[in-house]
Enzyme design. Structure first.
Site, mmCIF file in Angstrom:
data_model
loop_
_atom_site.group_PDB
_atom_site.id
_atom_site.type_symbol
_atom_site.label_atom_id
_atom_site.label_comp_id
_atom_site.label_asym_id
_atom_site.label_seq_id
_atom_site.Cartn_x
_atom_site.Cartn_y
_atom_site.Cartn_z
ATOM 1 N N HIS A 1 57.434 28.955 48.860
ATOM 2 C CA HIS A 1 56.456 30.028 49.039
ATOM 3 C C HIS A 1 57.095 31.376 49.333
ATOM 4 O O HIS A 1 56.806 32.372 48.678
ATOM 5 C CB HIS A 1 55.478 29.680 50.159
ATOM 6 C CG HIS A 1 54.510 30.772 50.465
ATOM 7 N ND1 HIS A 1 54.756 31.748 51.420
ATOM 8 C CD2 HIS A 1 53.306 31.068 49.932
ATOM 9 C CE1 HIS A 1 53.738 32.585 51.457
ATOM 10 N NE2 HIS A 1 52.845 32.201 50.565
ATOM 11 N N HIS B 1 46.772 22.707 49.463
ATOM 12 C CA HIS B 1 47.593 23.915 49.423
ATOM 13 C C HIS B 1 49.038 23.608 49.808
ATOM 14 O O HIS B 1 49.310 23.160 50.917
ATOM 15 C CB HIS B 1 47.003 24.941 50.408
ATOM 16 C CG HIS B 1 47.727 26.234 50.455
ATOM 17 N ND1 HIS B 1 48.342 26.702 51.596
ATOM 18 C CD2 HIS B 1 47.925 27.191 49.510
ATOM 19 C CE1 HIS B 1 48.873 27.879 51.363
ATOM 20 N NE2 HIS B 1 48.636 28.194 50.107
#
Length: 310
Positions: free
Chosen positions: A101, A59
């Site tokens: 992100h 991730h």
């Protein structure tokens, strides 16, 4: 588990060990009708049946041990022996796609120091050249000082060089009209939309069902995933335009996973479930027992050891 200051040395050793054991995640296939090395079957068959464990996705790279969404993070995942990396894509003020992100630069860069008068430091309020000047590594550790926020094109080139595979998330598409088409254009220019990449090395996902639907409409051959946990009764609607449902691990049960597997997705194959964010062994084993096909994690070594023994 890694100790961060010694990450590079430990990663090199672990990557060598995993290579000897064959313990990478390369057995995962993402194609609508192919499994790695066979050309038949589904990703579910490959991930859960072939080696008895879910596919492990790093991730934002190996983000427990290196600054997330940086080239350092995906390089470390590669050194650790993990093929699959996940990233997030957003757009700058001048229309360049970058890998980050948050929709603000504040948490993972030194933007507040470099541009103190530009609050709230939104990605969409800065040019690509301005973002390229930021330090995206020092917040994580001095050894990563000078790491940058990569453009999507630069990131794709590094993933390609590393011979990795990509779970690409279109982040907050409501902020960036047309980002789906633009993302596909960059993927095309980087050589990521040829038959091999589409069949085995690329998945596009989003929390926005509309965004996933747009991607599917533009490139029906691509594997897509919806991030969320729809009610069982609503699952057939998603199956019309996506291949996977990727939920937060706290929101699912074995029965829910089974319900997803019972449906055929957009490519006529059994739908899959890749859950997130799982960083400890106990939870990894718990979701494995639920039957998930993949686990998205900041600590891929911890999860792989728990679910696969490699």
């Amino acid at each position: 588990m890694y100790v961060r200051p010694a990450a590079a040395a430990a990663a090199a050793f672990l990557g060598f060990t995993l290579t000897l054991l064959g313990g990478t995640a390369s057995y995962a296939a993402t194609g609508p009708g192919s499994a790695a090395g066979t050309g038949t079957g589904t990703g579910a068959e490959t991930g859960r049946a072939a080696l008895g464990g879910p596919v492990v996705y790093a991730h934002r790279g190996a983000s427990a041990y290196a600054p997330e969404n940086t080239l350092d993070s995906i390089d470390l995942a590669m050194q650790m022996g993990f093929d699959w990396v996940e990233n997030d894509v957003q757009r700058t003020k001048d229309g360049v796609l970058v890998v980050i992100h948050d929709d603000t630069l504040a948490r993972t860069t030194d933007v507040e120091q470099r541009f103190p008068d530009r609050a709230p430091w939104k990605v969409q309020d800065f040019t690509a050249a301005e973002i390229a000047r930021l330090d995206a590594g020092s917040w994580f550790g001095d050894e990563y000082a000078g790491a940058s926020v990569p453009t999507l094109r630069r990131y794709l080139d590094r993933v390609q060089r590393n011979r990795q595979k990509l779970l690409l998330e279109i982040k907050k598409p409501e902020l960036y009209p047309g980002i789906e088409e633009q993302t596909l254009k960059v993927l095309e220019e980087a050589g990521w939309l040829d038959a091999r990449h589409v069949a085995q090395r690329l998945v596009v996902q989003s929390f926005s069902a509309d965004s996933v639907r747009i991607v599917h409409g533009l490139r029906p051959d691509l594997v897509t995933a919806f991030l969320g946990t729809p009610a069982v009764a609503d699952l057939p609607r998603y199956a019309a335009f996506t291949d996977r449902i990727n939920p937060w691990h706290t929101t699912i049960s074995a029965d829910w996973v089974s319900a997803v597997h019972g449906l055929l997705g957009a490519h006529g194959k059994a739908m899959e479930v890749d859950t997130w964010i799982v960083d400890d062994a106990a939870t990894a084993r718990k979701v494995q027992d639920m039957g998930v096909d993949g686990i998205i994690t900041n600590a891929p070594d911890v999860v792989q050891d728990a679910v696969g023994g490699f």
